[in-house]
Design an enzyme around this catalytic site. Structure first.
Site, PDB file in Angstrom:
ATOM      1  N   CYS A   1      -6.121 -11.726   1.290  1.00 33.39           N
ATOM      2  CA  CYS A   1      -7.212 -12.687   1.161  1.00 33.39           C
ATOM      3  C   CYS A   1      -8.497 -11.936   0.851  1.00 33.39           C
ATOM      4  CB  CYS A   1      -7.437 -13.438   2.472  1.00 33.39           C
ATOM      5  SG  CYS A   1      -6.011 -14.391   2.974  1.00 33.39           S
TER       6      CYS A   1
ATOM      7  N   GLY B   1      -6.523 -13.144  -3.917  1.00 34.42           N
ATOM      8  CA  GLY B   1      -5.798 -14.364  -3.545  1.00 34.42           C
ATOM      9  C   GLY B   1      -6.029 -15.466  -4.541  1.00 34.42           C
TER      10      GLY B   1
ATOM     11  N   ASN C   1      -9.515 -12.435   6.780  1.00 32.10           N
ATOM     12  CA  ASN C   1      -8.622 -11.583   6.004  1.00 32.10           C
ATOM     13  C   ASN C   1      -7.895 -10.681   6.984  1.00 32.10           C
ATOM     14  OD1 ASN C   1      -9.078  -8.711   3.814  1.00 32.10           O
ATOM     15  ND2 ASN C   1      -7.321 -10.023   4.035  1.00 32.10           N
ATOM     16  N   GLY C   2      -6.572 -10.724   6.952  1.00 34.10           N
ATOM     17  CA  GLY C   2      -5.782  -9.904   7.865  1.00 34.10           C
ATOM     18  C   GLY C   2      -4.628 -10.702   8.424  1.00 34.10           C
TER      19      GLY C   2
ATOM     20  N   CYS D   1      -6.239   0.396   5.792  1.00 34.76           N
ATOM     21  CA  CYS D   1      -5.055   0.167   4.951  1.00 34.76           C
ATOM     22  C   CYS D   1      -5.124   1.009   3.677  1.00 34.76           C
ATOM     23  CB  CYS D   1      -4.972  -1.305   4.588  1.00 34.76           C
ATOM     24  SG  CYS D   1      -3.723  -1.654   3.350  1.00 34.76           S
TER      25      CYS D   1
ATOM     26  N   TYR E   1      -3.331   0.030  -4.502  1.00 38.60           N
ATOM     27  CA  TYR E   1      -3.039  -1.098  -5.389  1.00 38.60           C
ATOM     28  C   TYR E   1      -4.011  -2.268  -5.276  1.00 38.60           C
ATOM     29  CZ  TYR E   1      -0.640  -5.472  -6.755  1.00 38.60           C
ATOM     30  OH  TYR E   1      -0.327  -6.684  -7.297  1.00 38.60           O
TER      31      TYR E   1
ATOM     32  N   CYS F   1       4.612  -4.792   6.034  1.00 40.83           N
ATOM     33  CA  CYS F   1       3.266  -4.744   6.614  1.00 40.83           C
ATOM     34  C   CYS F   1       3.072  -5.954   7.516  1.00 40.83           C
ATOM     35  CB  CYS F   1       2.224  -4.772   5.496  1.00 40.83           C
ATOM     36  SG  CYS F   1       0.535  -4.812   6.131  1.00 40.83           S
TER      37      CYS F   1
ATOM     38  N   CYS G   1      -3.945   3.762   7.740  1.00 40.63           N
ATOM     39  CA  CYS G   1      -2.625   3.275   8.147  1.00 40.63           C
ATOM     40  C   CYS G   1      -1.660   3.509   6.987  1.00 40.63           C
ATOM     41  CB  CYS G   1      -2.701   1.779   8.459  1.00 40.63           C
ATOM     42  SG  CYS G   1      -1.076   1.010   8.752  1.00 40.63           S
TER      43      CYS G   1
ATOM     44  N   CYS H   1       3.556   1.242   5.914  1.00 37.40           N
ATOM     45  CA  CYS H   1       4.530   0.788   4.903  1.00 37.40           C
ATOM     46  C   CYS H   1       5.326   1.956   4.322  1.00 37.40           C
ATOM     47  CB  CYS H   1       3.857  -0.045   3.814  1.00 37.40           C
ATOM     48  SG  CYS H   1       2.427   0.729   3.060  1.00 37.40           S
TER      49      CYS H   1
HETATM   50  P1  AMP Z   1       9.252  -4.449  -8.245  1.00 34.10           P
HETATM   51  O1  AMP Z   1       9.765  -3.436  -9.224  1.00 34.10           O
HETATM   52  O2  AMP Z   1       9.941  -5.769  -8.416  1.00 34.10           O
HETATM   53  O3  AMP Z   1       9.322  -3.940  -6.884  1.00 34.10           O
HETATM   54  O4  AMP Z   1       7.718  -4.736  -8.580  1.00 34.10           O
HETATM   55  C1  AMP Z   1       6.802  -3.689  -8.617  1.00 34.10           C
HETATM   56  C2  AMP Z   1       5.474  -4.240  -9.085  1.00 34.10           C
HETATM   57  O5  AMP Z   1       4.906  -5.089  -8.097  1.00 34.10           O
HETATM   58  C3  AMP Z   1       4.468  -3.120  -9.347  1.00 34.10           C
HETATM   59  O6  AMP Z   1       3.944  -3.286 -10.653  1.00 34.10           O
HETATM   60  C4  AMP Z   1       3.384  -3.329  -8.335  1.00 34.10           C
HETATM   61  O7  AMP Z   1       2.096  -3.151  -8.897  1.00 34.10           O
HETATM   62  C5  AMP Z   1       3.532  -4.764  -7.889  1.00 34.10           C
HETATM   63  N1  AMP Z   1       3.189  -4.901  -6.459  1.00 34.10           N
HETATM   64  C6  AMP Z   1       3.297  -3.990  -5.512  1.00 34.10           C
HETATM   65  N2  AMP Z   1       2.922  -4.463  -4.301  1.00 34.10           N
HETATM   66  C7  AMP Z   1       2.560  -5.739  -4.501  1.00 34.10           C
HETATM   67  C8  AMP Z   1       2.065  -6.766  -3.655  1.00 34.10           C
HETATM   68  N3  AMP Z   1       1.893  -6.562  -2.346  1.00 34.10           N
HETATM   69  N4  AMP Z   1       1.787  -7.963  -4.205  1.00 34.10           N
HETATM   70  C9  AMP Z   1       1.977  -8.166  -5.532  1.00 34.10           C
HETATM   71  N5  AMP Z   1       2.452  -7.223  -6.381  1.00 34.10           N
HETATM   72  C10 AMP Z   1       2.734  -6.020  -5.881  1.00 34.10           C
END
Ligand code: AMP
Length: 474
Positions: free
Chosen positions: A13, A39, A113-114, A252, A258, A398, A449, A452
């Site tokens: 969020c 989000g 958020n959290g 985090c 990412y 997570c 942290c 994951c």
């Molecule tokens: P997959 O190969 O199906 O595991 O998808 C990997 C892709 O998902 C990568 O391009 C990541 O940037 C993206 N990704 C990683 N973590 C998340 C997340 N928490 N929410 C949305 N996309 C994510």
């Protein structure tokens, strides 16, 4: 029973708050607009004016929800806003934030958020004491705890409530004549403080999950809200107070890997700096005999730039992302292979034909998307595909606000890197080590942290079965 109904709604969020601006709702809207990546499911804004709290929230994107007439219906000089992502089937408007109530402490609204890890127990206990809940989210619990507090003042009741919470929370509150924000004592999720100059106004303060929100509204970044700190802004100005004893920090790291935008400062550090450094260290740990470096857009871009500059290989944007995919596309009834990923990404054959490619992305979660992308690059003519991931294998879910699946679905939780390489059909696969991840975010003092990647959770999760159950329900 309540606990079973509780869903993990507060992953991913964005929050904003503003105090002392004649167009507070517009500033909150622009702030949320900049935080849209955190989000996309629903968004909401509450404002305070003449002893009233005004609310508008809806499903969808920020820019579609807050039209001019809607913003005009949100008067006042103080506002809070929220944008929420949820993969839950239950994406009902009832769970959209902010939540606003009138209770024995006055009128108050909150956005979060959290993820409050003991919300299930608190909810059961509050239910026993007569609380009636409107939504299935954990944030509402905070308002009920405040209403039950024997403290007389708003900040006193808030302190009381916060002390009962466990887990991750960056919170923004709106009362009739003030904004209060607070962060959990570990500081899992970010929250920054900024200041704005408004002619004829003293004390215009803004708060946001990420500083990219400040840039859009012309606010100056001051500092982070400290973990365990509460900041209150009212007619008297800004006051800071520590509401919880000091705890080890657990910021985090995935925000830097990412989640946050690269133009933001998060936990006091430029995200762009961390990401490029992730790529540089990845190139040192996992060099490849290749012709070019290609990012998976947008998640792999900054790390790929770092990888290219460290390795000396040319950087090429050989995967083009369509940024305009909405929710209402029409899928062909005839099966088209990998339609979903094609909708988003298209390879540039001209660049890939006959080349040995280093493909850089931030993480592999289930592995299914990565496999489709590797196949796509190969089908576009690449001779070899060397996949490089700018963080360690994601092995544990997570519970602090990022939407990762349970262990059963996390490919790295039950497969070796070699098995994953075969699954994604890459010629080689390299994950960044934990030591390099720590280095890339300059974590000399162990303030992040990494649960994951390690499975070591920085707080006690007494109800872990329930937390996992809530996730599986989705
Ligand atoms: P997959 O190969 O199906 O595991 O998808 C990997 C892709 O998902 C990568 O391009 C990541 O940037 C993206 N990704 C990683 N973590 C998340 C997340 N928490 N929410 C949305 N996309 C994510």
């Amino acid at each position: 029973m309540w606990a079973k109904m509780l869903d993990k709604f507060h992953d991913e969020c964005g929050v904003v708050a503003i105090y002392g601006h004649p167009e507070a709702s517009k500033m909150a809207y622009l702030g949320l607009y900049a935080l849209q990546h955190r989000g996309q499911e629903s968004a909401g804004i509450c404002t305070a004016h003449n002893g009233q709290i005004f609310t508008h929230k809806s499903m969808g994107h920020v820019a579609d929800i807050f039209t001019s007439p809607v913003l005009k219906s949100l008067p006042g000089e103080a506002a809070i806003g929220h944008t929420r992502y949820s993969t839950a089937g239950d994406t009902v408007l009832l769970n959209a934030q902010p939540f606003s109530v009138v209770c024995n402490k006055g009128k108050i609204a909150v956005a979060h958020n959290g993820n409050i890890t003991n919300a299930g127990e608190l909810r059961t206990e509050l239910g026993r004491r007569g609380s009636i809940f409107q939504a299935s989210s954990d944030t509402e619990v905070i308002l009920h705890l405040m209403a039950h507090s024997s403290e007389r003042t708003m900040t006193g009741a808030l302190r009381d409530a916060l002390l009962q919470l466990e887990g991750a929370f960056s919170l923004v509150f709106l009362a009739e004549n003030r904004v209060i924000v607070a962060r959990d004592p570990h500081g899992f999720r970010p929250l920054a403080v900024g200041e704005m100059e408004v002619s004829g106004h003293r004390n215009c303060y803004v708060f946001a999950s990420e500083t990219c929100a400040f840039d859009l509204i012309g606010a100056v970044y001051l500092h982070e809200v400290e973990p365990g700190e509460m900041v209150s802004v009212g007619p008297e100005g800004l006051t800071r107070e520590r509401w919880a004893p000091e705890q080890p920090r657990a910021q985090c790291v995935f925000e830097h890997v990412y989640f946050a935008r690269p133009d933001s400062i998060v936990f006091g550090r430029a995200v762009a700096e961390s990401r490029e450094q992730l790529g540089r260290l990845l190139a040192r740990e996992w060099p490849a005999d290749a012709d070019l470096v290609v990012p998976v857009p947008d998640s792999g871009v900054a790390a790929a730039i770092g990888y290219a500059s460290e390795s000396g290989l040319p950087y090429r944007q050989a995967l083009i992302r369509n940024h305009y995919i909405g929710r209402t596309f029409i899928e062909p009834s005839q099966a088209i292979r990998d339609f979903g990923v094609k909708l988003k990404l298209n390879p540039v054959r001209h660049l890939l034909q006959g080349k040995r490619v280093v493909l850089v992305d931030d993480s592999i979660v289930r592995g299914t998307t990565s496999r489709k992308i590797v196949r796509m690059v190969r089908q576009a003519g690449a001779r070899e595909v060397h996949l490089r991931i700018s963080c360690p294998p994601t092995i544990s879910p997570c519970f602090y606000g990022v939407d990762t699946p349970n262990r059963g679905e996390l490919i790295a939780s039950n497969h070796t890197p070699e098995e994953i390489r075969r699954f994604v059909e890459a010629d080689s696969l390299g994950y960044l080590s934990l030591a390099s991840l720590r280095r890339a975010v300059a974590d000399e003092r162990h303030e992040y942290c990494y649960a994951c990647y390690t499975g070591d959770y920085p707080t006690e999760l007494v109800n872990i079965e329930e937390l996992i159950g809530a996730r599986e329900k989705r």
